[in-house]
Motif scaffolding. Structure first.
Motif, PDB file in Angstrom:
ATOM      1  N   CYS A  79       0.845  -1.210   0.000  1.00 40.63           N
ATOM      2  CA  CYS A  79       0.000   0.000   0.000  1.00 40.63           C
ATOM      3  C   CYS A  79       0.875   1.254   0.000  1.00 40.63           C
ATOM      4  N   LEU A  80       1.878   1.269   0.859  1.00 40.68           N
ATOM      5  CA  LEU A  80       2.764   2.435   0.923  1.00 40.68           C
ATOM      6  C   LEU A  80       3.535   2.610  -0.379  1.00 40.68           C
ATOM      7  N   ASN A  81       3.978   1.512  -0.978  1.00 46.60           N
ATOM      8  CA  ASN A  81       4.662   1.599  -2.271  1.00 46.60           C
ATOM      9  C   ASN A  81       3.719   2.118  -3.353  1.00 46.60           C
ATOM     10  N   THR A  85       3.955   5.605  -5.662  1.00 46.75           N
ATOM     11  CA  THR A  85       3.853   5.731  -7.114  1.00 46.75           C
ATOM     12  C   THR A  85       2.873   6.830  -7.501  1.00 46.75           C
ATOM     13  N   LEU A  86       1.944   7.114  -6.608  1.00 47.38           N
ATOM     14  CA  LEU A  86       0.994   8.206  -6.851  1.00 47.38           C
ATOM     15  C   LEU A  86       1.530   9.534  -6.334  1.00 47.38           C
ATOM     16  N   LYS A  87       2.766   9.484  -5.816  1.00 49.18           N
ATOM     17  CA  LYS A  87       3.422  10.664  -5.242  1.00 49.18           C
ATOM     18  C   LYS A  87       2.728  11.138  -3.967  1.00 49.18           C
ATOM     19  N   ILE A  88       2.108  10.187  -3.256  1.00 49.08           N
ATOM     20  CA  ILE A  88       1.521  10.491  -1.958  1.00 49.08           C
ATOM     21  C   ILE A  88       2.461   9.901  -0.929  1.00 49.08           C
ATOM     22  N   THR A  89       2.932  10.734  -0.011  1.00 49.13           N
ATOM     23  CA  THR A  89       3.865  10.242   0.992  1.00 49.13           C
ATOM     24  C   THR A  89       3.301  10.447   2.387  1.00 49.13           C
ATOM     25  N   ASP A  90       3.842   9.713   3.293  1.00 48.07           N
ATOM     26  CA  ASP A  90       3.448   9.793   4.695  1.00 48.07           C
ATOM     27  C   ASP A  90       4.717  10.063   5.499  1.00 48.07           C
TER      28      ASP A  90
END
Length: 186
Positions: A79-81, A85-90
């Motif tokens: 999920c995090l990967n 790829t969508l350029k959404i980071t946490d």
């Protein structure tokens, strides 16, 4: 059937055991993935990919904990990967952090910088716990083990797990209340 037996049967290409394991865990893994992705279709795809990977790579898997814990970790990582790829980071690790303290605090009103501070202090609070308590907290909130799985893995009773988690939550809550109060007072 325990994790090792299930994995052995999957390694032996036992479709019946694999199908039963899939049916028993699929919905909860999709729900878990959805807590990261907030999209049912993507969540289902990721969980299906994980199960395909388990089937295809069963003979080379090195599961050191429980198979279920391993699956949860795989789903979380995928999920995090996917989000990357969508350029959404946490960057502030708010997703992991919210699972630990979401019931006590509403984190959406804090800035990213404040979330980083809260996360850092939360990690310090967890690291400051006695080693067995710390291990139980990490297994429950980071690796998403169930109480029964933690008890089985550590050779303790489910009540011991619950007691340790309650004590840990109390200790962490005391420390976090001070940090959050200081951030609110700014």
């Amino acid at each position: 059937m325990d994790s090792n037996s299930i994995l052995e049967e999957i390694k032996n290409q036992n479709r019946f055991v694999y199908k039963k394991f899939f049916e028993d865990t699929y919905k909860e893994l999709v729900h878990y993935a959805n807590s990261y992705l907030f999209d049912q279709s993507w969540s289902e795809d990721i969980v299906q990919e994980v199960f395909i990977h388990i089937w295809e790579k069963a003979d080379t898997l090195q599961v050191k904990t429980s198979l279920k814990g391993y699956l949860y970790a795989m789903v979380r990582n995928r999920c995090l990967n996917f989000l990357k790829t969508l350029k959404i980071t946490d960057d502030a690790k708010a997703l992991d952090m919210q699972s630990m303290i979401s019931s006590d605090y509403n984190l959406e009103f804090f800035s990213d910088e404040d979330l980083k501070i809260i996360h850092h202090q939360l990690l310090k609070a967890v690291e400051g716990l006695p080693s067995k308590m710390q291990q139980i907290v990490k297994m429950r909130f980071i690796e998403n083990y169930k109480y029964v799985d933690i008890a089985e893995e550590l050779g303790v009773s489910v009540n011991t797990v619950k007691t340790q988690l309650q004590r840990a939550k109390s200790k962490i809550a005391q420390q976090m209340a001070i940090i959050i109060a200081l951030l609110i007072a700014q």
